[in-house]
Scaffold this motif. Structure first.
Motif, short mmCIF file in Angstrom:
data_model
loop_
_atom_site.label_atom_id
_atom_site.label_comp_id
_atom_site.label_asym_id
_atom_site.label_seq_id
_atom_site.Cartn_x
_atom_site.Cartn_y
_atom_site.Cartn_z
N HIS A 53 0.84 -1.19 0.00
CA HIS A 53 0.00 0.00 0.00
C HIS A 53 0.88 1.25 0.00
O HIS A 53 2.06 1.19 0.34
N ALA A 54 0.28 2.36 -0.40
CA ALA A 54 0.96 3.65 -0.38
C ALA A 54 0.66 4.35 0.95
O ALA A 54 -0.39 4.11 1.55
N VAL A 55 1.56 5.21 1.36
CA VAL A 55 1.38 6.01 2.56
C VAL A 55 1.50 7.48 2.16
O VAL A 55 2.51 7.88 1.58
N LEU A 56 0.46 8.25 2.43
CA LEU A 56 0.49 9.69 2.19
C LEU A 56 0.68 10.38 3.53
O LEU A 56 -0.09 10.18 4.46
N HIS A 110 3.80 13.77 -7.45
CA HIS A 110 3.45 12.95 -8.60
C HIS A 110 4.54 11.91 -8.85
O HIS A 110 4.26 10.73 -9.06
N ASP A 111 5.80 12.35 -8.83
CA ASP A 111 6.91 11.43 -9.05
C ASP A 111 6.98 10.37 -7.95
O ASP A 111 7.21 9.19 -8.24
N GLU A 112 6.78 10.79 -6.70
CA GLU A 112 6.81 9.84 -5.59
C GLU A 112 5.68 8.82 -5.72
O GLU A 112 5.89 7.62 -5.53
N LEU A 113 4.47 9.28 -6.04
CA LEU A 113 3.35 8.37 -6.17
C LEU A 113 3.55 7.44 -7.36
O LEU A 113 3.23 6.25 -7.29
N SER A 114 4.12 7.95 -8.45
CA SER A 114 4.41 7.10 -9.61
C SER A 114 5.39 5.99 -9.24
O SER A 114 5.21 4.83 -9.64
N ALA A 115 6.40 6.33 -8.45
CA ALA A 115 7.37 5.32 -8.01
C ALA A 115 6.71 4.27 -7.12
O ALA A 115 6.96 3.07 -7.24
N VAL A 116 5.84 4.72 -6.23
CA VAL A 116 5.11 3.80 -5.36
C VAL A 116 4.21 2.89 -6.21
O VAL A 116 4.16 1.67 -6.01
N ASN A 117 3.50 3.47 -7.17
CA ASN A 117 2.60 2.68 -8.02
C ASN A 117 3.35 1.63 -8.83
O ASN A 117 2.83 0.54 -9.06
N LEU A 175 3.67 -1.19 -6.43
CA LEU A 175 2.36 -1.79 -6.14
C LEU A 175 1.82 -2.55 -7.34
O LEU A 175 1.20 -3.61 -7.17
N ASP A 176 2.05 -2.05 -8.54
CA ASP A 176 1.51 -2.68 -9.75
C ASP A 176 2.18 -4.00 -10.08
O ASP A 176 1.64 -4.77 -10.87
N ARG A 177 3.31 -4.30 -9.50
CA ARG A 177 3.93 -5.59 -9.81
C ARG A 177 3.06 -6.75 -9.33
O ARG A 177 3.14 -7.85 -9.85
N PHE A 178 2.21 -6.48 -8.32
CA PHE A 178 1.28 -7.50 -7.84
C PHE A 178 -0.08 -7.40 -8.53
O PHE A 178 -0.94 -8.23 -8.31
N ASN A 179 -0.26 -6.37 -9.35
CA ASN A 179 -1.54 -6.13 -10.01
C ASN A 179 -1.27 -5.48 -11.36
O ASN A 179 -1.66 -4.34 -11.60
N PRO A 180 -0.59 -6.19 -12.28
CA PRO A 180 -0.18 -5.56 -13.54
C PRO A 180 -1.35 -5.09 -14.40
O PRO A 180 -1.19 -4.15 -15.18
N GLN A 181 -2.52 -5.70 -14.27
CA GLN A 181 -3.67 -5.24 -15.06
C GLN A 181 -4.45 -4.14 -14.34
O GLN A 181 -5.47 -3.67 -14.83
N ARG A 182 -3.97 -3.74 -13.18
CA ARG A 182 -4.60 -2.68 -12.37
C ARG A 182 -6.07 -2.97 -12.11
O ARG A 182 -6.93 -2.11 -12.24
N ARG A 183 -6.36 -4.19 -11.74
CA ARG A 183 -7.72 -4.56 -11.40
C ARG A 183 -8.11 -3.94 -10.07
O ARG A 183 -7.32 -3.88 -9.13
#
Length: 126
Positions: free
Chosen positions: A19-22, A97-104, A107-115
């Motif tokens: 998960h991401a942390v803001l 934006h850059d930080e969230l992109s790096a986090v995503n 995170l997307d490696r476990f959800n490559p189709q972004r379901r």
């Protein structure tokens, strides 16, 4: 670990990388400052104490639907609190934006189709 150039306003990965942390320290700071500004007025202090006591009772008990939100709103109203938001300057917006992109990317490696998970009972997605 937060590697941001500005940790007090940042996105990072959660400890388990699921998960991401803001982090937005300014909102907490503004909230406390607004609370104590009204606390200084003796008439407001009693109303604030009553609202905080009510909030504490809701938090410590089993809250009915909407009860917690109502108790929080009551504290905000009697303490004259503003909406929990801050202005984000352009440079910080780009950095976030850059930080969230790096986090995503992680995170997307476990959800490559972004379901997106099905909504939970109560309307919020997991």
């Amino acid at each position: 670990m937060n590697h941001s150039k500005k940790p007090s306003l940042s996105f990072s990965l959660g400890a388990n990388h699921l998960h991401a942390v803001l982090r937005v320290d300014q909102i907490r700071n503004d909230t406390l400052i607004q609370l104590v500004q009204h606390w200084a007025d003796p008439d407001s202090r009693d109303e604030i104490l009553d609202a905080l006591d009510e909030l504490a009772a809701v938090v410590q008990g089993i809250a009915r639907e909407g009860e917690l939100d109502a108790a929080i709103e009551q504290v905000e109203d009697v303490a004259g609190m503003d909406t929990a938001q801050i202005e984000v300057p352009t440079l910080d917006a780009r950095r976030l934006h850059d930080e969230l992109s790096a986090v995503n990317r992680v995170l997307d490696r476990f959800n490559p189709q972004r379901r997106v998970p099905a909504p939970r009972e109560g309307g919020a997605a997991a």
